[in-house]
Write an enzyme that holds these catalytic residues in place. Structure first.
Site: not given
Ligand code: CTP
Length: 397
Positions: A206-209, A274
């Site tokens: 996943t990502n930091r959003s 994101a």
């Protein structure tokens, strides 16, 4: 958000009177000017001193002033918005039928600005036909009635009549006094948050959003009167707005499918999600064991949602995208606005730790479809950034 807004709070005698303390505190935190009127019965539940300490203003209890000022007329003239919370069946009945026998009811008689009633009482009293009739009279007079929550009541019974969350009341105040109804009658689709691309049943990329910016965009669009749907990846965010329909997805593929299903008849798309650009080529059906020293994952490209929609976009629709960049910001945003067929792109510098990801604040540039910078929104709360983005876009038509 409520800087210099004059909020008159009328507290009538219900058990929920103590919850209004938190409402007044929230209003003061938003920098509103607050004055409180209490009925005689409200003073049985809570003391005026609590409200005067919080609001830094005297609390108004009766209409008998010694200094020549007529309180009900002065307060009615002063207020930008009047919030009656909790509103008992008694005060609702008096306001609906033109009775003025105390300061709260006479002020309502003398006032003709926006008013919010927050009915809060036992469900039998709320459902009583006279109460319902009085509420519909108030509605026909242009007052906003906040529907009470369903849940455990002071009597121990479960039913409708609970005082709602103060955030809901605060949002309603902001909707009325701060946001203009620029999106009234418009259908808005917003995506927010990160996607998750699974490796095996227990792991994902996943990502930091955090989803905050997308949620604030949805909230701002709703506050401006839009009919808003939010497609969201997994986030930890609460949303305190009733009225925004939420659809939950996990992966980029699920988000694409959801957007495809919802896009028909939409006036505006706000792609704040994101979306992952890559996913594991193969999702293992069982948990991967740590048998090997090294594990190499092969990733494949996900679908680019905006590019997929580009061909189907109608001229009447407005598409707003977001660009998260760490270098060559403007060049990259310019490329994206064209390649993705966007009308506007909001450029975030995600290399700055104090804004963007996970933060409550943001600073953005807004570019139009030709890649021209049309606005710089300096660092401020994401809720304000969201409102400004929409105002600029709507002003340009
Ligand atoms: N976006 C999309 N589908 C994807 C990836 C991104 O629709 N698979 C959308 C985002 O929601 C955003 C815009 O495209 O509105 C730009 O996203 P961003 O992550 O900045 O750019 P990418 O297209 O992913 O390009 P890169 O990662 O190379 O910067």
């Amino acid at each position: 958000m409520l800087h210099r807004v004059k909020v008159l709070v009328g507290v009538s005698g219900g058990i929920a009177a103590y919850k209004v303390v938190d409402l007044v505190s929230k209003l003061v935190r938003e920098r509103a000017e607050v004055k409180v009127i209490m009925t005689k019965n409200a003073c049985e539940f809570i003391t005026p001193l609590t409200f005067s300490s919080l609001s830094k203003n005297p609390v108004y209890l009766n209409d008998f002033s010694k200094d020549g000022i007529i309180p009900h007329l002065a307060l009615a003239r002063w207020a930008d918005i009047f919030v009656i919370a909790p509103a008992t069946a008694n005060i609702i009945g008096k306001c609906a039928n033109g009775i003025g026998d105390d300061l709260l009811s006479t002020t309502f008689l003398a006032y003709n600005g926006p008013t919010i009633f927050v009915p809060s009482m036992n469900s039998k009293m709320y459902e009583r036909s006279t109460t319902q009739k009085n509420l519909s009279i108030l509605k026909s007079m242009g007052c906003t009635i906040l529907e009470p929550d369903i849940g455990r009541l002071a009597s121990g019974e479960v039913g409708i009549g609970r005082y709602p969350d103060n955030e809901v009341i605060l949002n309603e105040i902001m909707r009325i006094v701060v946001y203009k109804s620029l999106l009234f009658g418009k259908r808005i689709l917003v995506t927010a948050g990160p996607t998750r691309e699974f490796i095996d049943p227990v792991r994902f990329i996943t990502n930091r959003s955090s989803g905050k910016m997308g949620y604030e965009m949805a909230k701002a669009a709703y506050m401006m009167g839009g009919d808003v749907k939010l497609i969201t990846g997994v986030t930890q965010l609460p949303i305190s707005l009733k009225g925004i329909e939420r659809r939950h997805v996990a992966t980029a593929k699920e988000m694409l499918n959801a957007v495809r299903e919802e896009i028909e008849g939409i006036d505006m798309l706000i792609m704040a999600a994101a979306v992952a650009d890559y996913r594991p080529k193969e999702i293992k059906s069982q948990k991967i064991k740590k048998d090997e020293e090294q594990l190499i994952l092969t990733l494949e490209r996900t679908e680019d949602i905006l590019k997929e929609l580009k061909e189907r976009k109608r001229d009447t629709q407005t598409f707003i995208g977001f660009a998260a960049e760490t270098e060559e910001h403007i060049e990259n945003a310019r490329k994206k606005v064209v390649e993705k067929g966007l009308d506007y792109i909001v450029l975030n510098d995600v290399s700055k730790e104090d804004i963007g990801f996970e933060s409550d604040e943001n600073e953005v540039l807004l570019l139009d479809r030709r890649g021209e910078i049309i606005a710089h929104i300096p660092r401020k709360q994401k809720v304000q950034v969201a409102k400004e983005i929409l105002e600029i876009v709507l002003e340009r038509g």
